[in-house]
Motif scaffolding. Structure first.
Motif, PDB file in Angstrom:
ATOM      1  N   VAL A 181      46.630  38.627  46.560  1.00 31.30           N
ATOM      2  CA  VAL A 181      47.650  39.669  46.413  1.00 31.30           C
ATOM      3  C   VAL A 181      46.948  40.928  45.932  1.00 31.30           C
ATOM      4  CG1 VAL A 181      49.782  40.387  45.307  1.00 31.30           C
ATOM      5  CG2 VAL A 181      49.422  37.967  45.834  1.00 31.30           C
ATOM      6  N   TYR A 182      47.053  42.002  46.724  1.00 34.93           N
ATOM      7  CA  TYR A 182      46.397  43.261  46.404  1.00 34.93           C
ATOM      8  C   TYR A 182      47.398  44.268  45.828  1.00 34.93           C
ATOM      9  CZ  TYR A 182      42.436  41.795  49.359  1.00 34.93           C
ATOM     10  OH  TYR A 182      41.370  41.127  49.904  1.00 34.93           O
ATOM     11  N   SER A 183      46.978  45.009  44.821  1.00 30.03           N
ATOM     12  CA  SER A 183      47.759  46.144  44.336  1.00 30.03           C
ATOM     13  C   SER A 183      47.019  46.811  43.180  1.00 30.03           C
ATOM     14  CB  SER A 183      49.157  45.707  43.882  1.00 30.03           C
ATOM     15  OG  SER A 183      50.020  46.837  43.821  1.00 30.03           O
ATOM     16  N   HIS A 184      47.600  47.896  42.699  1.00 20.58           N
ATOM     17  CA  HIS A 184      47.073  48.538  41.493  1.00 20.58           C
ATOM     18  C   HIS A 184      47.281  47.591  40.326  1.00 20.58           C
ATOM     19  CE1 HIS A 184      46.832  51.421  38.132  1.00 20.58           C
ATOM     20  NE2 HIS A 184      46.090  52.149  38.951  1.00 20.58           N
ATOM     21  N   ARG A 185      46.376  47.614  39.369  1.00 18.79           N
ATOM     22  CA  ARG A 185      46.440  46.684  38.246  1.00 18.79           C
ATOM     23  C   ARG A 185      47.777  46.750  37.519  1.00 18.79           C
ATOM     24  NH1 ARG A 185      45.996  42.051  36.643  1.00 18.79           N
ATOM     25  NH2 ARG A 185      44.130  42.080  37.962  1.00 18.79           N
ATOM     26  N   GLN A 186      48.321  47.932  37.350  1.00 15.97           N
ATOM     27  CA  GLN A 186      49.595  48.027  36.636  1.00 15.97           C
ATOM     28  C   GLN A 186      50.709  47.326  37.413  1.00 15.97           C
ATOM     29  OE1 GLN A 186      51.016  51.566  34.822  1.00 15.97           O
ATOM     30  NE2 GLN A 186      49.525  51.295  33.203  1.00 15.97           N
TER      31      GLN A 186
END
Length: 284
Positions: A111-116
């Motif tokens: 699952v990819y995304s910005h850490r926040q």
């Protein structure tokens, strides 16, 4: 008007940039160029573009209603000279899961995304995809691109509900997957030079480093209280290369032009080791 933001297009910073552009743009073509939002790879590049004059302004997320201050943004704004926040915008955060149509959530391996975004959806990810690897991306939009590039379909992304560039065969969850549905991020519009500061404001943002002695923070807060000014937030960060010293980032409901605020900032400068005005703004 050119506004820099953390790209690519479709990130929450892009949503904020477009909001600021609507209020800032003249609609007049100047030197052969139209008003536009320009993506950059990271927040350091956004501020560098403002500093060197490549763009007129930049967008910086400063606080999230779930996780508090965006520490990287606080540090960057503190460390960059002659840049000031001049306007604010509150953007609703609506995280959705994007994945290959027909793929079971239990079969998704990354699952990819910005850490926040990953942190803000931790409960959903732990329950529905406990064995998936969580991959940090520079922004939610970058994460979406990476997931859709995986031809196996075993990658997913957390992206904003506003994302409208899904590739064929990918779908978005019908509902938010955030741990908390009422989620907002506070963005600031950053410009160069004190001349960019508004004559009047609803809020003032500054930082201060107290002397390393008992009661110094209390003394700082007493100065603010003395002038009847209401703080809206306070955040602490360690001072680099000075163990034990902390810098306090403070936002307060007040007008930068009022005599009380001028006197308050003067008193704080006299009573602390460092004091820096970071901005004065009103809601977009």
């Amino acid at each position: 008007m050119k506004i820099a933001f953390l790209g690519p297009e479709g990130s929450y910073s892009h949503v904020a940039a477009k909001s600021f552009l609507r209020s800032e743009a003249t609609g007049v073509k100047i030197a052969g160029q139209w008003d536009e939002c320009i993506p950059f790879r990271n927040f350091a590049e956004v501020l560098a573009a403002v500093s060197c004059g490549r763009v007129d302004a930049g967008v910086l997320p400063i606080e999230n209603s779930l996780q508090g201050g965006v520490l990287q943004s606080l540090d960057l704004l503190q460390d960059t000279e002659d840049l000031y926040a001049v306007k604010e915008a509150i953007i609703r955060v609506d995280h959705r899961l994007v994945y290959k149509e027909g793929m079971k959530l239990s079969e998704i391996g990354r699952v990819y995304s910005h850490r926040q975004a990953l942190d803000q959806c931790a409960k959903f990810l732990g329950k529905e995809m406990p064995f998936a690897s969580l991959r940090d991306a520079e922004s939610t939009a970058f994460g979406l691109t990476r997931a859709m590039e995986d031809e196996t379909g075993k990658s997913a992304a957390i992206a904003g509900a506003h994302a409208d560039n899904l590739r064929k065969g990918f779908v978005m969850s019908a509902e938010s997957i955030s741990d908390e549905k009422n989620n907002f991020t506070h963005f600031l519009l950053i410009k160069k030079g004190e001349a960019a500061l508004p004559k009047n404001s609803q809020r003032v943002f500054f930082s201060a480093v107290c002397p390393h002695r008992p009661g110094s923070l209390l003394e700082l807060l007493q100065i603010i209280a003395k002038y009847g000014i209401n703080m809206t937030k306070i955040e602490s960060r360690p001072v680099k290369n000075r163990p034990g010293d902390y810098r306090f980032f403070i936002e307060a409901d007040c007008d930068i032009a009022s005599p009380e605020v001028v006197e308050m900032l003067s008193a704080i400068k006299a009573d602390t080791l460092e004091c820096k005005l970071l901005g004065a703004y009103s809601k977009n």
